[in-house]
Write an enzyme that holds these catalytic residues in place. Sequence first.
Site, short mmCIF file in Angstrom:
data_model
loop_
_atom_site.label_atom_id
_atom_site.label_comp_id
_atom_site.label_asym_id
_atom_site.label_seq_id
_atom_site.Cartn_x
_atom_site.Cartn_y
_atom_site.Cartn_z
N TYR A 171 11.10 8.72 0.04
CA TYR A 171 10.98 7.68 -0.98
C TYR A 171 11.48 8.09 -2.37
O TYR A 171 11.46 7.27 -3.29
CB TYR A 171 9.51 7.21 -1.06
CG TYR A 171 9.02 6.63 0.25
CD1 TYR A 171 9.49 5.39 0.69
CD2 TYR A 171 8.12 7.31 1.06
CE1 TYR A 171 9.07 4.85 1.90
CE2 TYR A 171 7.69 6.79 2.28
CZ TYR A 171 8.17 5.55 2.69
OH TYR A 171 7.76 5.02 3.89
N ARG B 189 13.85 4.96 11.66
CA ARG B 189 12.64 5.78 11.65
C ARG B 189 11.83 5.55 12.93
O ARG B 189 12.41 5.30 13.97
CB ARG B 189 11.83 5.47 10.37
CG ARG B 189 12.64 5.76 9.09
CD ARG B 189 11.84 5.45 7.84
NE ARG B 189 10.66 6.30 7.74
CZ ARG B 189 9.65 6.06 6.90
NH1 ARG B 189 9.69 5.03 6.08
NH2 ARG B 189 8.60 6.87 6.86
N ALA C 251 3.32 -0.85 4.71
CA ALA C 251 2.82 -0.84 6.09
C ALA C 251 2.41 -2.22 6.58
O ALA C 251 2.48 -2.51 7.79
CB ALA C 251 1.65 0.14 6.22
N PRO D 105 0.79 -1.23 0.00
CA PRO D 105 0.00 0.00 0.00
C PRO D 105 0.83 1.28 0.00
O PRO D 105 1.87 1.36 0.66
CB PRO D 105 -0.83 -0.10 1.29
CG PRO D 105 -0.11 -1.08 2.14
CD PRO D 105 0.56 -2.05 1.20
N ASN D 106 0.31 2.23 -0.76
CA ASN D 106 0.88 3.59 -0.89
C ASN D 106 2.11 3.64 -1.79
O ASN D 106 2.57 4.73 -2.13
CB ASN D 106 1.20 4.21 0.47
CG ASN D 106 -0.05 4.43 1.31
OD1 ASN D 106 -0.94 5.16 0.88
ND2 ASN D 106 -0.16 3.77 2.44
N GLU E 193 12.58 -9.55 1.07
CA GLU E 193 11.83 -8.38 1.58
C GLU E 193 12.68 -7.13 1.33
O GLU E 193 13.87 -7.11 1.68
CB GLU E 193 11.58 -8.59 3.08
CG GLU E 193 10.81 -7.47 3.75
CD GLU E 193 10.62 -7.74 5.26
OE1 GLU E 193 10.76 -8.92 5.70
OE2 GLU E 193 10.35 -6.77 5.99
N ARG F 227 4.67 10.73 -2.97
CA ARG F 227 4.56 10.44 -1.55
C ARG F 227 5.88 10.75 -0.84
O ARG F 227 6.91 10.14 -1.15
CB ARG F 227 4.26 8.96 -1.42
CG ARG F 227 4.32 8.44 -0.04
CD ARG F 227 4.34 6.92 -0.02
NE ARG F 227 4.24 6.49 1.36
CZ ARG F 227 4.50 5.26 1.78
NH1 ARG F 227 4.85 4.33 0.91
NH2 ARG F 227 4.39 4.95 3.04
N ASN G 212 7.94 -5.70 -1.25
CA ASN G 212 7.93 -4.58 -0.30
C ASN G 212 6.51 -4.55 0.27
O ASN G 212 5.59 -4.02 -0.36
CB ASN G 212 8.27 -3.26 -0.98
CG ASN G 212 8.38 -2.12 0.04
OD1 ASN G 212 7.86 -2.23 1.15
ND2 ASN G 212 9.03 -1.04 -0.35
N HIS H 158 12.79 -2.81 1.62
CA HIS H 158 12.26 -1.52 2.06
C HIS H 158 13.13 -0.42 1.48
O HIS H 158 14.36 -0.50 1.56
CB HIS H 158 12.22 -1.42 3.59
CG HIS H 158 11.36 -2.47 4.18
ND1 HIS H 158 9.99 -2.38 4.15
CD2 HIS H 158 11.65 -3.65 4.76
CE1 HIS H 158 9.48 -3.47 4.71
NE2 HIS H 158 10.47 -4.26 5.08
C1 DQA Z 1 8.45 0.94 3.45
C2 DQA Z 1 8.58 1.23 4.95
C3 DQA Z 1 7.26 1.03 5.66
O1 DQA Z 1 7.41 1.30 7.06
C4 DQA Z 1 6.21 1.96 5.11
O2 DQA Z 1 4.96 1.71 5.72
C5 DQA Z 1 6.12 1.91 3.63
C6 DQA Z 1 7.33 1.76 2.84
C7 DQA Z 1 9.74 1.27 2.69
O3 DQA Z 1 9.83 0.85 1.54
O4 DQA Z 1 10.62 1.94 3.20
O5 DQA Z 1 5.04 2.11 3.07
O6 DQA Z 1 8.18 -0.44 3.29
#
Ligand code: DQA
Length: 146
Positions: free
Chosen positions: A26, A109, A80, A13-14, A100, A21, A77, A102
Site C-alpha cells: 500500500y 492477489r 475488505a 477499514p484499515n 470503486e 500497513r 475504497n 483499490h
Molecule cells: C484494498 C484491497 C482489499 O482487498 C483490502 O482488503 C484492502 C485494500 C486496496 O485498496 O487494494 O483493505 O481495497
Amino acid sequence: MTQPQRVLVLNGPNLGRLGKREPEVYGSVTHDQLREHLIGTGEGLGLAVEVRQSDHEGEMIGWLHEAADNDVPVVLNPAAWTHYSIAVADAVAQVPIVIEVHISNVHAREDFRRHSVVSPYALGVIAGLGLGGYDLALAHLAAIRD
Ligand code: DQA
C-alpha cells in the site's frame, strides 16, 4: 463563478493505517497525506473533495446514505468490505455515482480479493494503480460533471 462540485472520498477499514500497513502493498503515504493530496487534486479540478475513513461499517453506510440524499458523487475504497458486505453494497446501490478504487491490483492477489459485491453498483472500478487511482477517479468525475 460556479460552485465547486462536492465529492466524497470514502475509505474503509484499515486504510487509516496507510503508511504503516503492509507498505510493500500500500506504499508509505499516510491517510492524512492522502487527504491533503486529494483536496489539492480536487481544487485543481474544481471539486470540493472531502476525505473520510472508517473502520465501522455502520458509519460508512451512514456516509453513503448522506451521499445518496444529497446527490454527491463518491470515490469509494471499500477495502475488505468489498469482498463480503452486502450492507455496504446495498448502500452503494442508492448512490447515483460511485467509482470503486483499490490501491492494489486485487486480481493479482489472493483469490478471495478477486470478487467484489460492490462493483455491480459502481460506475467503474480502478485497481492496482496505487494512490493514483483516486486522482484518476476524481479526474473522471470532473470530466462528467454536469
Ligand atoms: C484494498 C484491497 C482489499 O482487498 C483490502 O482488503 C484492502 C485494500 C486496496 O485498496 O487494494 O483493505 O481495497
